[in-house]
Design a protein around this motif. Structure first.
Motif, mmCIF file in Angstrom:
data_model
loop_
_atom_site.group_PDB
_atom_site.id
_atom_site.type_symbol
_atom_site.label_atom_id
_atom_site.label_comp_id
_atom_site.label_asym_id
_atom_site.label_seq_id
_atom_site.Cartn_x
_atom_site.Cartn_y
_atom_site.Cartn_z
ATOM 1 N N ARG A 113 0.907 -1.226 -0.007
ATOM 2 C CA ARG A 113 0.010 -0.123 0.231
ATOM 3 C C ARG A 113 0.970 1.273 -0.144
ATOM 4 O O ARG A 113 0.620 2.187 -0.801
ATOM 5 N N LEU A 134 2.848 1.188 -3.562
ATOM 6 C CA LEU A 134 1.987 1.371 -4.602
ATOM 7 C C LEU A 134 0.705 2.280 -4.863
ATOM 8 O O LEU A 134 0.231 2.646 -5.597
ATOM 9 N N ALA A 135 0.354 2.904 -3.699
ATOM 10 C CA ALA A 135 -1.027 3.752 -3.439
ATOM 11 C C ALA A 135 -0.425 4.838 -2.886
ATOM 12 O O ALA A 135 -0.732 6.125 -3.336
ATOM 13 N N ASN A 160 -1.768 -3.433 -7.081
ATOM 14 C CA ASN A 160 -2.435 -2.639 -6.175
ATOM 15 C C ASN A 160 -3.868 -3.126 -6.147
ATOM 16 O O ASN A 160 -4.382 -3.473 -4.980
ATOM 17 N N GLN A 213 -5.801 -4.843 -2.690
ATOM 18 C CA GLN A 213 -7.022 -4.213 -2.218
ATOM 19 C C GLN A 213 -8.154 -5.095 -2.095
ATOM 20 O O GLN A 213 -9.201 -4.562 -1.779
ATOM 21 N N GLU A 226 -0.358 -1.249 -11.074
ATOM 22 C CA GLU A 226 -1.893 -1.215 -11.108
ATOM 23 C C GLU A 226 -2.477 -2.567 -10.666
ATOM 24 O O GLU A 226 -3.618 -2.770 -9.836
#
Length: 209
Positions: free
Chosen positions: A119, A122-123, A175, A179, A172
């Motif tokens: 997280r 990547l986010a 990620n 999630q 993407e």
């Protein structure tokens, strides 16, 4: 009169330097925990010190401000991932597909075993001005890992093109998987991403004879 160098006291057998390092490690772990669960906007100095069970004095003993902590936590996660991936590359067979699969497997396992790290990289890093330059450096790192250049392998222009193209989509996809927006086993995820990479490489070779 100068009595010579003063000895820094130790408590419980631990020197002052060791205690500082231990407190810093607790703050880094607390920072990772908050960044990887509450996110960047849910991470504060107060939250970090409460989770680490320390006081503000000890936070500023190791970090100038929250951004400094965020950067150091991010750098530590990326360095750990890079080292593990390079080791996997060096241990993998020379076949391009095997090398690509080894890197993808390492990254998927690294973030799958500790989604907090995934997280953050990547986010949450996308929302951090302090990590702006590092995001670009990390993208280049992923490209070098995917292509094999990070381990000193010779890289063709087509292989580098495929690596650069696939990195964004891989991030993407990974990620989304972390999630829960993409249902897949680890093995299936690795297989799919490896196949997509090799398909892009084949296309690049066709387009650049």
């Amino acid at each position: 009169m100068d009595s010579g160098p003063k000895l820094r006291r130790s408590y419980g057998g631990a020197s002052a330097e060791v205690r500082v390092a231990e407190r810093r490690a607790r703050l880094m772990e607390a920072g990772l925990d908050l960044l990887g669960t509450a996110g960047l906007h849910g991470t504060t100095v107060r939250g970090v010190i409460e989770r680490a069970r320390l006081t503000p004095r000890y936070f500023y003993e190791s970090f100038a401000d929250l951004d400094t902590l965020v950067i150091e936590v991010y750098d530590a996660v990326v360095a750990e991932l890079r080292d593990a991936s390079v080791t996997a590359l060096l241990d993998a067979p020379k076949d391009t597909r095997d090398r690509v699969r080894a890197v993808i497997t390492t990254i998927v396992d690294h973030f799958g075993d500790d989604p907090r790290k995934g997280r953050l990289v990547l986010a949450e890093a996308m929302a951090s001005p302090a990590l702006m330059r590092r995001r670009l450096d990390t993208s280049h790192m992923f490209t070098d890992l995917m292509s094999g250049r990070a381990a000193g392998h010779e890289v063709s222009p087509e292989l580098m093109l495929a690596a650069r193209f696939i990195v964004g989509g891989f991030a993407e996809t990974l990620n989304a998987w972390l999630q829960g927006d993409l249902e897949s086993t680890r093995e299936a995820l690795v297989d799919g991403c490896t196949t997509l990479f090799m398909a892009n490489l084949a296309t690049a070779r066709t387009s650049h004879p």
